[in-house]
Design a protein around this motif. Structure first.
Motif, PDB file in Angstrom:
ATOM      1  N   HIS A 156     -14.857 -15.501  30.874  1.00  0.00           N
ATOM      2  CA  HIS A 156     -16.017 -14.906  30.203  1.00  0.00           C
ATOM      3  C   HIS A 156     -16.402 -15.775  29.005  1.00  0.00           C
ATOM      4  CE1 HIS A 156     -15.905 -10.640  31.920  1.00  0.00           C
ATOM      5  NE2 HIS A 156     -14.770 -11.146  32.390  1.00  0.00           N
ATOM      6  N   SER A 157     -17.447 -15.343  28.287  1.00  0.00           N
ATOM      7  CA  SER A 157     -17.733 -15.887  26.968  1.00  0.00           C
ATOM      8  C   SER A 157     -18.365 -14.753  26.184  1.00  0.00           C
ATOM      9  CB  SER A 157     -18.682 -17.089  27.049  1.00  0.00           C
ATOM     10  OG  SER A 157     -20.003 -16.681  27.365  1.00  0.00           O
ATOM     11  N   TYR A 158     -18.440 -14.796  24.871  1.00  0.00           N
ATOM     12  CA  TYR A 158     -17.875 -15.824  24.037  1.00  0.00           C
ATOM     13  C   TYR A 158     -16.941 -15.169  23.027  1.00  0.00           C
ATOM     14  CZ  TYR A 158     -21.287 -13.869  20.786  1.00  0.00           C
ATOM     15  OH  TYR A 158     -21.989 -12.982  20.014  1.00  0.00           O
ATOM     16  N   ILE A 201      -9.706  -7.547  20.966  1.00  0.00           N
ATOM     17  CA  ILE A 201     -11.175  -7.487  20.970  1.00  0.00           C
ATOM     18  C   ILE A 201     -11.617  -6.044  20.785  1.00  0.00           C
ATOM     19  CG2 ILE A 201     -11.163  -7.943  23.467  1.00  0.00           C
ATOM     20  CD1 ILE A 201     -13.985  -9.088  23.190  1.00  0.00           C
ATOM     21  N   TYR A 202     -11.347  -5.191  21.756  1.00  0.00           N
ATOM     22  CA  TYR A 202     -11.641  -3.748  21.632  1.00  0.00           C
ATOM     23  C   TYR A 202     -11.066  -3.033  22.850  1.00  0.00           C
ATOM     24  CZ  TYR A 202     -15.683  -5.957  24.018  1.00  0.00           C
ATOM     25  OH  TYR A 202     -16.481  -6.740  24.803  1.00  0.00           O
ATOM     26  N   PRO A 203     -10.783  -1.742  22.713  1.00  0.00           N
ATOM     27  CA  PRO A 203     -10.353  -0.998  23.894  1.00  0.00           C
ATOM     28  C   PRO A 203     -11.528  -0.892  24.865  1.00  0.00           C
ATOM     29  CG  PRO A 203     -10.177   0.356  21.888  1.00  0.00           C
ATOM     30  CD  PRO A 203     -10.854  -0.912  21.503  1.00  0.00           C
ATOM     31  N   ALA A 204     -11.297  -1.171  26.128  1.00  0.00           N
ATOM     32  CA  ALA A 204     -12.341  -1.066  27.149  1.00  0.00           C
ATOM     33  C   ALA A 204     -11.670  -0.944  28.505  1.00  0.00           C
ATOM     34  CB  ALA A 204     -13.272  -2.280  27.115  1.00  0.00           C
ATOM     35  N   ALA A 205     -11.906   0.163  29.163  1.00  0.00           N
ATOM     36  CA  ALA A 205     -11.277   0.434  30.458  1.00  0.00           C
ATOM     37  C   ALA A 205     -12.106  -0.118  31.611  1.00  0.00           C
ATOM     38  CB  ALA A 205     -11.084   1.936  30.623  1.00  0.00           C
ATOM     39  N   GLY A 206     -11.460  -0.215  32.769  1.00  0.00           N
ATOM     40  CA  GLY A 206     -12.165  -0.615  33.981  1.00  0.00           C
ATOM     41  C   GLY A 206     -12.282  -2.114  34.173  1.00  0.00           C
ATOM     42  N   GLY A 207     -11.484  -2.881  33.432  1.00  0.00           N
ATOM     43  CA  GLY A 207     -11.557  -4.337  33.526  1.00  0.00           C
ATOM     44  C   GLY A 207     -10.712  -4.907  34.655  1.00  0.00           C
ATOM     45  N   SER A 208     -11.129  -6.075  35.123  1.00  0.00           N
ATOM     46  CA  SER A 208     -10.444  -6.706  36.251  1.00  0.00           C
ATOM     47  C   SER A 208      -9.032  -7.156  35.890  1.00  0.00           C
ATOM     48  CB  SER A 208     -11.262  -7.895  36.739  1.00  0.00           C
ATOM     49  OG  SER A 208     -11.407  -8.864  35.716  1.00  0.00           O
ATOM     50  N   PRO A 212     -19.712  -4.791  35.746  1.00  0.00           N
ATOM     51  CA  PRO A 212     -18.624  -4.982  36.708  1.00  0.00           C
ATOM     52  C   PRO A 212     -17.247  -4.969  36.031  1.00  0.00           C
ATOM     53  CG  PRO A 212     -20.138  -6.878  36.724  1.00  0.00           C
ATOM     54  CD  PRO A 212     -20.612  -5.946  35.655  1.00  0.00           C
ATOM     55  N   ASN A 213     -17.202  -5.315  34.753  1.00  0.00           N
ATOM     56  CA  ASN A 213     -15.910  -5.308  34.064  1.00  0.00           C
ATOM     57  C   ASN A 213     -15.592  -3.954  33.424  1.00  0.00           C
ATOM     58  OD1 ASN A 213     -13.719  -7.061  33.894  1.00  0.00           O
ATOM     59  ND2 ASN A 213     -14.090  -7.461  31.710  1.00  0.00           N
ATOM     60  N   ARG A 214     -16.303  -2.931  33.868  1.00  0.00           N
ATOM     61  CA  ARG A 214     -15.965  -1.544  33.552  1.00  0.00           C
ATOM     62  C   ARG A 214     -15.800  -0.740  34.833  1.00  0.00           C
ATOM     63  NH1 ARG A 214     -15.841  -4.130  29.802  1.00  0.00           N
ATOM     64  NH2 ARG A 214     -16.612  -3.836  27.663  1.00  0.00           N
ATOM     65  N   LEU A 243      -7.976 -15.602  24.264  1.00  0.00           N
ATOM     66  CA  LEU A 243      -7.246 -15.570  25.521  1.00  0.00           C
ATOM     67  C   LEU A 243      -6.534 -14.225  25.560  1.00  0.00           C
ATOM     68  CD1 LEU A 243      -6.380 -16.648  28.161  1.00  0.00           C
ATOM     69  CD2 LEU A 243      -4.889 -18.289  27.019  1.00  0.00           C
ATOM     70  N   LEU A 244      -7.118 -13.321  26.359  1.00  0.00           N
ATOM     71  CA  LEU A 244      -6.681 -11.919  26.382  1.00  0.00           C
ATOM     72  C   LEU A 244      -5.827 -11.636  27.600  1.00  0.00           C
ATOM     73  CD1 LEU A 244     -10.197 -10.392  25.589  1.00  0.00           C
ATOM     74  CD2 LEU A 244      -8.354 -10.907  23.954  1.00  0.00           C
ATOM     75  N   PHE A 245      -4.976 -10.630  27.468  1.00  0.00           N
ATOM     76  CA  PHE A 245      -4.175 -10.170  28.601  1.00  0.00           C
ATOM     77  C   PHE A 245      -4.029  -8.659  28.467  1.00  0.00           C
ATOM     78  CE2 PHE A 245      -1.510 -12.047  25.267  1.00  0.00           C
ATOM     79  CZ  PHE A 245      -0.671 -10.982  24.936  1.00  0.00           C
TER      80      PHE A 245
HETATM   81  O1  0X9 Z   1     -15.992  -6.538  27.322  1.00  0.00           O
HETATM   82  C1  0X9 Z   1     -15.637  -7.316  28.229  1.00  0.00           C
HETATM   83  O2  0X9 Z   1     -15.722  -7.020  29.419  1.00  0.00           O
HETATM   84  C2  0X9 Z   1     -15.070  -8.693  27.849  1.00  0.00           C
HETATM   85  N1  0X9 Z   1     -15.816  -9.244  26.748  1.00  0.00           N
HETATM   86  S1  0X9 Z   1     -17.364  -9.764  27.028  1.00  0.00           S
HETATM   87  O3  0X9 Z   1     -17.955 -10.135  25.742  1.00  0.00           O
HETATM   88  N2  0X9 Z   1     -17.312 -11.094  27.911  1.00  0.00           N
HETATM   89  O4  0X9 Z   1     -18.101  -8.744  27.709  1.00  0.00           O
HETATM   90  C3  0X9 Z   1     -13.619  -8.546  27.458  1.00  0.00           C
HETATM   91  C4  0X9 Z   1     -12.756  -8.073  28.590  1.00  0.00           C
HETATM   92  C5  0X9 Z   1     -11.334  -7.811  28.169  1.00  0.00           C
HETATM   93  N3  0X9 Z   1     -10.616  -7.082  29.198  1.00  0.00           N
HETATM   94  C6  0X9 Z   1     -10.853  -5.771  29.460  1.00  0.00           C
HETATM   95  N4  0X9 Z   1     -11.643  -5.031  28.737  1.00  0.00           N
HETATM   96  N5  0X9 Z   1     -10.172  -5.239  30.466  1.00  0.00           N
END
Ligand code: 0X9
Ligand code: ZN
Length: 305
Positions: free
Chosen positions: A193-195, A244-251, A139-141, A199-201
């Protein structure tokens, strides 16, 4: 029985939602925003003193990822604390007088239930589509923010499958529709989320800095300092892609680009010793310290309405 210091099953959380709302009817109203893929109701609790005018609001969800059990535990803790400190704690009283807090205790209910009954390490939703025998979308993609361009997979068998199209997941669609409908009043978006203790933005779909990067960072650092003041737990703050890492489609990115100026993703305890299997003995301290960070963000938002 339901307990704030245990990892409650969905059935227990569902009855808790009904009972906490009915025993605090002066401060809580319930709203079903739709059903999950498997037909479970997604209920949002609106916390705040009843008012005839539309109040500015904060939206918070927990449990986007099924196995991150500390996250729904925090949303339950937050609601309990809000109810027991309203009228006692001056900040909580003022917050709930002037604003509403929308809380979605479990976003990915089907997945959460599956982690209790079948596979503790499940992450995604539980949706199926003909053409693949693999189940679930991350769901977070699946939000419409640089959808599936980086850090996500188009393979339905992957744990970071972005889905067949943005908002293809009914749970994502239900939340996105709710936030769009309430766009004019939602001033902050918080997702838990965890873990990793982060604290990301925004942003995570690009390395470009958000237009309000310095303010987002300043508030995140203040919130992390507040969190650390209780038990010394260290959090790192920063934009998702670089932290953390580049990842698209997040809320978080989606809400920010919609116009929700304060958009944060918490990654709660720990840093990997227990990971997703955080012992129940850590629920209380984790929730207590996280309360301080969430209240810090809320106070800042309230002050800058
Ligand atoms: O990968 C994720 O969705 C999050 N980490 S997790 O280990 N809980 O899966 C980080 C989400 C950061 N925000 C976005 N990627 N938009
Ligand atoms: Zn997660």
């Amino acid at each position: 029985a339901h307990s704030y210091t245990k990892y409650n099953s969905w059935d227990k959380i569902q009855s808790w939602i009904s009972s906490i709302a009915s025993s605090n009817s002066n401060l809580i109203s319930k709203q079903v925003i739709g059903n999950t893929y498997e037909g479970r109701p997604m209920t949002i609790l609106k916390l705040g003193r009843k008012s005839s005018s539309r109040k500015p609001a904060i939206f918070m969800d927990c449990g986007i990822h099924a196995r991150e059990w500390i996250s729904p535990a925090f949303c339950q803790w937050f609601v309990k604390e809000a109810m027991s400190t309203y009228g006692q704690d001056s900040q909580m009283t003022s917050l709930l007088n002037e604003m509403d807090v929308f809380v979605l205790p479990v976003f990915n209910i089907d997945g959460y239930d599956y982690t209790h009954k079948s596979n503790r390490m499940w992450r995604k939703t539980r949706s199926r589509k003909s053409g693949s025998s693999c189940i679930g979308t991350d769901p977070n993609r699946n939000f419409n923010a640089g959808w599936c361009t980086t850090g996500a997979s188009s393979n339905p068998c992957s744990d970071t499958f972005c889905g067949y199209s943005p908002e293809s997941e009914i749970e994502v669609k239900n939340v996105a529709d709710f936030i769009r409908r309430n766009k004019s009043i939602i001033k902050a978006y918080i997702t838990v989320h965890s873990y990793s203790q982060l604290l990301l933005f925004p942003y995570s779909y690009t390395f470009e800095l958000a237009a309000t990067h310095s303010e987002l960072l300043k508030v995140a650092e203040g919130a992390s300092a507040a969190l650390r003041s209780l038990y010394g737990t260290r959090y790192t703050s920063g934009p998702g892609a670089a932290t953390i890492y580049p990842a698209a489609g997040g809320s978080d990115d989606w809400a920010y680009d919609l116009g929700v100026k304060y958009s944060y993703t918490f990654e709660l305890r720990d840093t990997g010793r227990y990971g997703f299997l955080l012992p129940e003995s850590q629920i209380k301290p984790t929730c207590e310290e996280t309360m301080l960070a969430v209240k810090y963000i809320a106070a800042y938002v309230q002050k800058n309405l």
